[in-house]
Design an enzyme around this catalytic site. Structure first.
Site, PDB file in Angstrom:
ATOM      1  N   LYS A   1       3.188 -83.610  29.079  1.00  0.00           N
ATOM      2  CA  LYS A   1       4.609 -83.945  28.933  1.00  0.00           C
ATOM      3  C   LYS A   1       5.453 -82.856  29.588  1.00  0.00           C
ATOM      4  O   LYS A   1       5.253 -81.673  29.333  1.00  0.00           O
ATOM      5  CB  LYS A   1       4.968 -84.062  27.447  1.00  0.00           C
TER       6      LYS A   1
ATOM      7  N   ASP B   1       9.892 -86.422  29.850  1.00  0.00           N
ATOM      8  CA  ASP B   1      10.661 -86.524  28.593  1.00  0.00           C
ATOM      9  C   ASP B   1      12.085 -86.018  28.832  1.00  0.00           C
ATOM     10  O   ASP B   1      12.436 -84.929  28.404  1.00  0.00           O
ATOM     11  CB  ASP B   1       9.922 -85.696  27.532  1.00  0.00           C
TER      12      ASP B   1
ATOM     13  N   LYS C   1      14.899 -88.098  28.218  1.00  0.00           N
ATOM     14  CA  LYS C   1      15.790 -88.785  27.269  1.00  0.00           C
ATOM     15  C   LYS C   1      17.127 -89.157  27.898  1.00  0.00           C
ATOM     16  O   LYS C   1      18.201 -88.725  27.456  1.00  0.00           O
ATOM     17  CB  LYS C   1      16.038 -87.907  26.031  1.00  0.00           C
TER      18      LYS C   1
ATOM     19  N   ASP D   1      23.222 -92.755  29.422  1.00  0.00           N
ATOM     20  CA  ASP D   1      24.404 -92.828  30.294  1.00  0.00           C
ATOM     21  C   ASP D   1      24.748 -94.310  30.459  1.00  0.00           C
ATOM     22  O   ASP D   1      24.172 -95.155  29.764  1.00  0.00           O
ATOM     23  CB  ASP D   1      24.062 -92.160  31.652  1.00  0.00           C
TER      24      ASP D   1
ATOM     25  N   THR E   1      15.082 -86.023  15.253  1.00  0.00           N
ATOM     26  CA  THR E   1      14.650 -85.582  13.914  1.00  0.00           C
ATOM     27  C   THR E   1      15.554 -84.477  13.372  1.00  0.00           C
ATOM     28  O   THR E   1      15.533 -84.187  12.180  1.00  0.00           O
ATOM     29  CB  THR E   1      13.182 -85.097  13.919  1.00  0.00           C
TER      30      THR E   1
ATOM     31  N   ARG F   1       2.220 -76.414  20.934  1.00  0.00           N
ATOM     32  CA  ARG F   1       1.691 -75.066  20.670  1.00  0.00           C
ATOM     33  C   ARG F   1       0.276 -74.986  20.101  1.00  0.00           C
ATOM     34  O   ARG F   1      -0.441 -74.038  20.438  1.00  0.00           O
ATOM     35  CB  ARG F   1       2.696 -74.302  19.791  1.00  0.00           C
TER      36      ARG F   1
HETATM   37  O1  C5P Z   1       4.692 -77.162  20.030  1.00  0.00           O
HETATM   38  P1  C5P Z   1       4.895 -78.493  19.344  1.00  0.00           P
HETATM   39  O2  C5P Z   1       3.588 -79.231  19.081  1.00  0.00           O
HETATM   40  O3  C5P Z   1       5.765 -78.396  18.124  1.00  0.00           O
HETATM   41  O4  C5P Z   1       5.685 -79.347  20.455  1.00  0.00           O
HETATM   42  C1  C5P Z   1       6.109 -80.635  20.215  1.00  0.00           C
HETATM   43  C2  C5P Z   1       6.796 -81.212  21.407  1.00  0.00           C
HETATM   44  O5  C5P Z   1       7.382 -82.438  20.993  1.00  0.00           O
HETATM   45  C3  C5P Z   1       7.924 -80.387  21.996  1.00  0.00           C
HETATM   46  O6  C5P Z   1       7.987 -80.652  23.395  1.00  0.00           O
HETATM   47  C4  C5P Z   1       9.148 -80.900  21.281  1.00  0.00           C
HETATM   48  O7  C5P Z   1      10.321 -80.783  22.037  1.00  0.00           O
HETATM   49  C5  C5P Z   1       8.785 -82.377  21.120  1.00  0.00           C
HETATM   50  N1  C5P Z   1       9.473 -83.044  20.008  1.00  0.00           N
HETATM   51  C6  C5P Z   1       9.362 -82.624  18.685  1.00  0.00           C
HETATM   52  N2  C5P Z   1      10.007 -83.289  17.687  1.00  0.00           N
HETATM   53  C7  C5P Z   1      10.757 -84.346  17.981  1.00  0.00           C
HETATM   54  C8  C5P Z   1      10.865 -84.787  19.288  1.00  0.00           C
HETATM   55  C9  C5P Z   1      10.207 -84.108  20.292  1.00  0.00           C
HETATM   56  O8  C5P Z   1       8.662 -81.652  18.409  1.00  0.00           O
HETATM   57  N3  C5P Z   1      11.327 -84.981  17.000  1.00  0.00           N
END
Ligand code: C5P
Length: 233
Positions: A34, A61, A63, A66, A120, A211
């Protein structure tokens, strides 16, 4: 090199080099990747070219949100660069989503188009302040349904929402879920987490993991550990 893995690894890096350094430790036959706003804003389409050149399928991603013609053109531009998936904000409305879906169809582009329902980070008071008199959960369901009616293939949603969206929109409707934490990983700043197998059981079709893989000492070993957890779903 297409993969049937549900795993999408979030390359949340500030430079092309850093993103490719991580991508080079992953295998395109075992995950997708992503690319988000920061990486794309810094590195531009070069990052897509580099990842595609390495055999990865990419979820762009960005989003988009517009007027219908602008979003349709942006979605077309993403699809013409070969991305596997791209997304828009469902709150842009039916006409915006329909225009984007139609543009892909008219140009015979098979990129998956999905929508973000409610961020979220938004709570009931935040929604109310923007004039939306609903709870986040109610608004998520309303927008998931609107997304499906507008001809898109799915939504980004938390694993907590997957079962209800599956009941409302069916199993085929894509449910792309971040906030995934394998049993071996730290929660970091994620609040409501689920393990990969819990999320799949709840109805998620794809899992976005950042992560727990990208900050692991051995990213492929972390990915393999997630695959092992998934194998016992
Ligand atoms: O490092 P981690 O597993 O938390 O990363 C999650 C990914 O999903 C990041 O790119 C974050 O921006 C995205 N994301 C999220 N929660 C959301 C929407 C997107 O963690 N509600």
């Amino acid at each position: 090199m297409a993969t049937d893995s549900p795993l999408i690894i979030a390359l949340d890096y500030p430079s092309l080099d850093a993103a490719l350094c991580m991508a080079d430790q992953l295998e395109p036959s075992r995950c997708r990747v992503k690319v988000g706003k920061e990486l794309f804003t810094r590195s531009g389409p070069a990052v897509l070219e580099a990842l595609h050149g390495r055999g990865f399928e990419v979820f762009l991603d960005l989003k988009f949100h517009d007027i219908p013609n602008t979003v349709a053109s942006a979605v077309q531009a993403a699809a013409e660069q070969g991305v596997w998936m791209v997304n828009v904000h469902a709150s842009g409305g039916r006409r915006m989503m329909e225009a984007a879906a139609k543009r892909l169809q008219d140009h015979h582009l098979s990129t998956h188009l999905i929508a973000v329902t409610v961020l979220t980070s938004m709570q009931t008071e935040d929604l109310n302040e923007t004039g939306v008199a609903a709870t986040p959960q109610e608004q998520v369901m309303r927008l998931a349904s609107l997304t499906q009616q507008s001809g898109l293939s799915g939504v980004v949603c938390s694993a907590q929402e997957s079962a209800q969206i599956k009941a409302l929109c069916g199993a085929e409707f894509l449910k792309v879920t971040p906030g995934i934490r394998p049993s071996f990983a730290a929660a970091n700043d994620q609040q409501r987490i689920m393990t990969p197998s819990e999320a799949m059981r709840a109805g998620s079709t794809h899992l976005v993991v950042g992560r727990p893989v990208t900050q692991a000492e051995d990213p492929m070993a972390a990915l393999a550990a997630i695959e092992a957890e998934l194998a016992v779903v």
